[in-house]
Each structure stands twice: as structure tokens, then as C-alpha cells.
Design a protein around this motif. Structure first.
Motif, mmCIF file in Angstrom:
data_model
loop_
_atom_site.group_PDB
_atom_site.id
_atom_site.type_symbol
_atom_site.label_atom_id
_atom_site.label_comp_id
_atom_site.label_asym_id
_atom_site.label_seq_id
_atom_site.Cartn_x
_atom_site.Cartn_y
_atom_site.Cartn_z
ATOM 1 N N GLN A 1 0.736 -1.358 0.109
ATOM 2 C CA GLN A 1 0.154 0.160 -0.013
ATOM 3 C C GLN A 1 0.865 1.486 -0.040
ATOM 4 O OE1 GLN A 1 -2.386 -0.548 3.072
ATOM 5 N NE2 GLN A 1 -3.887 -1.963 2.258
ATOM 6 N N ASP A 2 1.971 1.243 0.579
ATOM 7 C CA ASP A 2 2.815 2.448 0.623
ATOM 8 C C ASP A 2 4.132 2.341 -0.228
ATOM 9 O OD1 ASP A 2 1.934 2.424 4.404
ATOM 10 O OD2 ASP A 2 0.862 3.545 2.571
ATOM 11 N N LYS A 3 3.983 1.607 -1.162
ATOM 12 C CA LYS A 3 5.265 1.110 -2.052
ATOM 13 C C LYS A 3 5.616 2.710 -2.901
ATOM 14 C CE LYS A 3 6.818 -1.969 -5.449
ATOM 15 N NZ LYS A 3 6.575 -3.153 -6.240
ATOM 16 N N ASN B 1 -0.379 4.030 -6.179
ATOM 17 C CA ASN B 1 -0.626 3.130 -5.240
ATOM 18 C C ASN B 1 -1.949 2.260 -5.297
ATOM 19 O OD1 ASN B 1 1.590 3.312 -3.507
ATOM 20 N ND2 ASN B 1 1.049 5.420 -3.009
ATOM 21 N N ARG C 1 -0.025 -1.729 -8.830
ATOM 22 C CA ARG C 1 0.760 -1.909 -7.779
ATOM 23 C C ARG C 1 2.268 -2.697 -7.982
ATOM 24 N NH1 ARG C 1 -1.997 -4.715 -3.378
ATOM 25 N NH2 ARG C 1 -2.455 -2.873 -2.760
ATOM 26 N N ASP D 1 -2.156 8.332 -9.086
ATOM 27 C CA ASP D 1 -1.995 7.478 -7.803
ATOM 28 C C ASP D 1 -1.340 6.236 -8.307
ATOM 29 O OD1 ASP D 1 -2.239 6.568 -5.461
ATOM 30 O OD2 ASP D 1 -4.321 6.330 -5.130
ATOM 31 N N ALA E 1 2.806 9.079 -2.123
ATOM 32 C CA ALA E 1 1.159 9.352 -1.977
ATOM 33 C C ALA E 1 1.160 10.540 -2.655
ATOM 34 C CB ALA E 1 1.009 9.167 -0.517
#
Length: 194
Positions: A31-33, A91, A96, A89, A36
Motif C-alpha cells: 500500500q505504501d510502495k 498506489n 501495484r 495515484d 502518496a
């Protein structure tokens, strides 16, 4: 011989628990790869609206130019200006594993460039480059998008420099129609005293 079935059951349970834990860890870490960007540009939106700034906007559509001076307090204008950046985005679950990450570090200034480059030909955005100061704060963002097929071509370059400039160039061509080119340049400047 009765020990073997119990050991097999024990190892099977431990194996399932380990796999389940590994899946939870990979889902949480994915999720935080990437940075943001929607959250960053939401903060920039609020920052521009709350500071006493003027936006000097120049729009060129297919060669026709128009200019305007807009107050930074105009929330709709600032939101519309930053929306294409917020939409980038990386994320999203569908994106992903679609980007490679690289970075360049300047040991003299402490600045760092982070580059997210698409692995696929048609992933949008195709590339995101961020310039970070020595504290790791985003100072500048470049976003490039490109889509092409037999009936449609779309290119977009977005540039944001914190507290200074926003620039967007878009080219769109649909089969059998004239291409459309749009360029938007916005300078962010403090309001002059009266």
C-alpha cells in the motif's frame, strides 16, 4: 508410526500460518510502495488556498492564447488545476507492480531525484519524477502519460514546482478528427501590497 501423522499435521498447520502471515505482510507493505501523490497535492491545494497568492494563468488551445489573473483563494480553480496531479495515484491496487523505482542522490546538496517508470507500454502515468530536498520533502514533480492505439493518441506532460509554477501540455488525436493541443502555464506569486 503414529507420530508421523501428527508431525505431518503440525507442519501443515505451521506452513499455512506462515503463508497466511506472508500474504498479510505483502498486502500491507504494497500500500505504501510509492509516494502518496494524491495526499501531497491535497496538502498543496490547501496551502495555495490559505496563502495570499495570485495565480497568473496562460492557456493556449490549438494556437489561441488567453490569459487571466486568479486569486489563490478560489478553491474550485485551484482544485481543477491540481486534479490531474492528484489523479496520478501509483498506489492503486491495479498499478501495484507496474513500476520500477530508481533514484539519484546529490551528495553535495543532499537533494534526491526519485523516478517511477512504467514497466508496460500503456500504463498511465508512464513516468513520474520527483525532486526532493535534503529533508525528503517534495519540491518538484514531473508526470508523463502516453496512450496510443489505432484510433486514439494521447500525450500529457504535467510539471509542478512548489510555490512557483504549474505547467500542463496535452496532445489528443482521435482518428478522422483534427488533433487538439492544450498548454496551461500558471505562475504562483505572492499578492502585491496595495
Amino acid at each position: 508410526m503414529k507420530i508421523y501423522p501428527q508431525v505431518t499435521v503440525l507442519f501443515t498447520i505451521i506452513g499455512f500460518m506462515a503463508c497466511n502471515q506472508a500474504n498479510k505482510t505483502s498486502k500491507d507493505s504494497g500500500q505504501d510502495k510509492f509516494a502518496a501523490l494524491p495526499a501531497y497535492f491535497s496538502q498543496e491545494n490547501a496551502h495555495i488556498r490559505t496563502n495570499d497568492v495570485t495565480l497568473f494563468k496562460t492557456v493556449i488551445l490549438n494556437g489561441k492564447k488567453d490569459t487571466a489573473s486568479i486569486s489563490g483563494n478560489d478553491s474550485a480553480t485551484v482544485h481543477d488545476l491540481l486534479k490531474p496531479f492528484m489523479d496520478a495515484d501509483l498506489n492503486k491496487p491495479s498499478l501495484r507492480d507496474e513500476y520500477d523505482t530508481s533514484s539519484l542522490y546529490d551528495p553535495f546538496s543532499g537533494r534526491k531525484s526519485v523516478i517511477y517508470k512504467s514497466r508496460g507500454k500503456q500504463t498511465n502515468p508512464s513516468e513520474v519524477t520527483m525532486e526532493l530536498d535534503k529533508q525528503g520533502n517534495i519540491q518538484q514533480v514531473n508526470i508523463h502519460s502516453y496512450t496510443s492505439n489505432l484510433v486514439y493518441e494521447f500525450r500529457q506532460d504535467l510539471f509542478y514546482q512548489q510555490n512557483r509554477q504549474v505547467r500542463m501540455t496535452t496532445y489528443q488525436k482521435i482518428a478522422f478528427l483534427a488533433p487538439k493541443e492544450l498548454e496551461v502555464n500558471v505562475t504562483i506569486a505572492p499578492k502585491k501590497g496595495m
